[in-house]
Scaffold this active site. Structure first.
Site, mmCIF file in Angstrom:
data_model
loop_
_atom_site.group_PDB
_atom_site.id
_atom_site.type_symbol
_atom_site.label_atom_id
_atom_site.label_comp_id
_atom_site.label_asym_id
_atom_site.label_seq_id
_atom_site.Cartn_x
_atom_site.Cartn_y
_atom_site.Cartn_z
ATOM 1 N N HIS A 186 0.848 -1.199 0.000
ATOM 2 C CA HIS A 186 0.000 0.000 0.000
ATOM 3 C C HIS A 186 0.882 1.247 0.000
ATOM 4 C CE1 HIS A 186 -3.532 2.387 0.771
ATOM 5 N NE2 HIS A 186 -3.014 2.867 1.895
ATOM 6 N N GLU A 236 -0.313 -0.916 -4.591
ATOM 7 C CA GLU A 236 -1.610 -0.242 -4.595
ATOM 8 C C GLU A 236 -1.347 1.227 -4.397
ATOM 9 O OE1 GLU A 236 -4.900 1.875 -2.923
ATOM 10 O OE2 GLU A 236 -3.154 1.319 -1.745
ATOM 11 N N ASP A 259 -3.285 5.411 -4.878
ATOM 12 C CA ASP A 259 -4.502 6.195 -5.063
ATOM 13 C C ASP A 259 -4.249 7.275 -6.096
ATOM 14 O OD1 ASP A 259 -6.136 5.116 -2.712
ATOM 15 O OD2 ASP A 259 -4.282 5.736 -1.739
ATOM 16 N N HIS A 264 -2.424 9.853 -1.635
ATOM 17 C CA HIS A 264 -3.292 9.023 -0.799
ATOM 18 C C HIS A 264 -4.431 9.803 -0.138
ATOM 19 C CE1 HIS A 264 -4.550 5.857 1.899
ATOM 20 N NE2 HIS A 264 -4.396 6.677 2.918
#
Length: 92
Positions: free
Chosen positions: A29, A56, A58, A71
């Site tokens: 993440h 992962e 954003d 994020h």
């Protein structure tokens, strides 16, 4: 689970044998934020070097519809600003 006989004993005639578990995916993440600044190529590379199989991240849009990797909704945690990223303009 399969079972295997262990002998003629009536008290224990079967022992369960667990089936193999699938290998879990390791998803990093924001990369590896403890080893490099989050959401940066160095952070993504470190995550892969440490065994992550996926990353992962954003993607958020600025006010002027520029996609950025970030994020949080607000920029205060990573910058000296305090605005919502969606209310900021990036294009020149």
């Amino acid at each position: 689970m399969d079972a295997s006989p262990i002998g003629q004993n009536n008290l224990l005639t079967m022992i369960p044998i667990p089936t193999p578990m699938p290998t879990p995916m390791i998803i990093a993440h924001r990369g590896s934020p403890k080893l490099a600044p989050e959401n940066t190529m160095p952070s993504f590379r470190k995550a892969l070097e440490c065994g992550a199989s996926h990353i992962e991240l954003d993607i958020r849009m600025t006010w002027d519809d520029v996609p950025v990797i970030f994020h949080d909704e607000k920029v205060n945690r990573m910058t000296n600003g305090s605005d919502f990223l969606s209310q900021m303009e990036l294009s020149a």
